[in-house]
Enzyme design. Sequence first.
Site, PDB file in Angstrom:
ATOM      1  N   LYS A 178       0.849  -1.178   0.000  1.00  0.00           N
ATOM      2  CA  LYS A 178       0.000   0.000   0.000  1.00  0.00           C
ATOM      3  C   LYS A 178       0.886   1.230   0.000  1.00  0.00           C
ATOM      4  CE  LYS A 178      -0.979   2.538   2.842  1.00  0.00           C
ATOM      5  NZ  LYS A 178      -0.449   3.900   3.286  1.00  0.00           N
ATOM      6  N   THR A 189       3.420   7.087   2.587  1.00  0.00           N
ATOM      7  CA  THR A 189       3.634   6.046   3.623  1.00  0.00           C
ATOM      8  C   THR A 189       3.363   4.723   2.932  1.00  0.00           C
ATOM      9  OG1 THR A 189       2.917   7.558   5.097  1.00  0.00           O
ATOM     10  CG2 THR A 189       2.302   5.306   5.626  1.00  0.00           C
ATOM     11  N   GLU A 276      -0.471   9.699  -5.580  1.00  0.00           N
ATOM     12  CA  GLU A 276      -1.557  10.658  -5.366  1.00  0.00           C
ATOM     13  C   GLU A 276      -1.617  11.676  -6.510  1.00  0.00           C
ATOM     14  OE1 GLU A 276      -1.700  10.472  -0.492  1.00  0.00           O
ATOM     15  OE2 GLU A 276      -0.520  12.040  -1.465  1.00  0.00           O
TER      16      GLU A 276
END
EC number: 2.3.1.35
Length: 405
Positions: A178, A189, A276
């Site tokens: 992830k 992260t 992102e």
Amino acid sequence: MAVGLGPLSTLHPVPGFELGIASAGIKRPGRKDVVVMRCAEGSRIAGVTTTNAFCAAPVLITRERLGGEVRYLLTNTGNANAGTGADGLARARRACARLAELTGVAESAVLPFSTGVIGEPLPVEKIESALQAALDDLKADNWEAAATGIMTTDTLPKGASRQFQHDGVTITVTGISKGAGMIRPNMATMLGYIATDAKVTQGVLQDLVRDAANKSFNRITIDGDTSTNDCCMLIATGQAALAEITEATGELFAKLKQAVFEVFMEVAQAIVRDGEGATKFVTVQVNGGGTHQECLDVAYAVAHSPLIKTALFASDPNWGRILAAVGYAGVAQLDVSKIDVFLGEVCIASKGCRATTYTEEQGAAVMAREEITIRIELGRGTCSETIWTTDLSHEYVKINAEYRT
């Protein structure tokens, strides 16, 4: 929008490894945000963790317990339990203790992992309330559900799987990861869990996870921010009916290494593809360096430049920004007259100047692609390094501006 990242391929179950998912409602009611993984007795686990000095409480505990007898891995999303001091450590230990109590193992046999917002107290009561449901859900074929359960700002689950034959026995390597933001080595992260049913000694396994991470998770960057919570674990359950691998030599080890490296690379690159707000998947390749480190310094200077990343988003072949980044990378006695730069197959700069054959139309055509390679030839040695990154879009700013709301 994830770049070139579609539905998960088949994730083969790994004998001796099970995964269970439940909802604790840590950040949002109903969301599956607690994942429990169970390892067969006798499994060995090796790992690498963040180099951030403000590492999270679960990272500290995991470091303490790695190398011992580990039976369970406990992951929560929605809360990083970082920047929480002694209270954070106590809450993480309490969650581990409750899982140990429910399963009849020693508390030291549970490794905790967390991801999410930094600086907030871990809602340990919510996690405890979800543990039995996660245990009831334990299944060997739950990899895809677990990949979804560990997501935060990810838009898609990430996983990969390989199988190979040795002496008539099938060996499986399957992993999930992830991460979409706050991505920069070391570790990159992010969380990663890769399991195999091969039987491997602890020392060989630790070397293998370190080498695999260095060529995968430690070669990706989205925004240059090293997380407080990065962890990557490699689990060997030892369930395959083959001799134990005690040395990093021989045909069996070579096959295992190749499979492990392929899974690591695929799940690491999936993080970049799902960066992102990313609209581009960018390979930065630096060749002809005097050392590997100077190749990496140049690659990261290019990959971290906001000017280059925004030009990538705009599909603008502003090649001067690339030259500037190479120049400030800190390479000692760099002779710019030897440097060539390529966008894809197009030479944009030759011997430190604009290539005589280059046209703006050529550069614009390459920059319009979703997948772009920036290749830099330093002309000073034989070393090469490659990293993977993204562009920087309006959506990245929006996601991170609204992350806690």
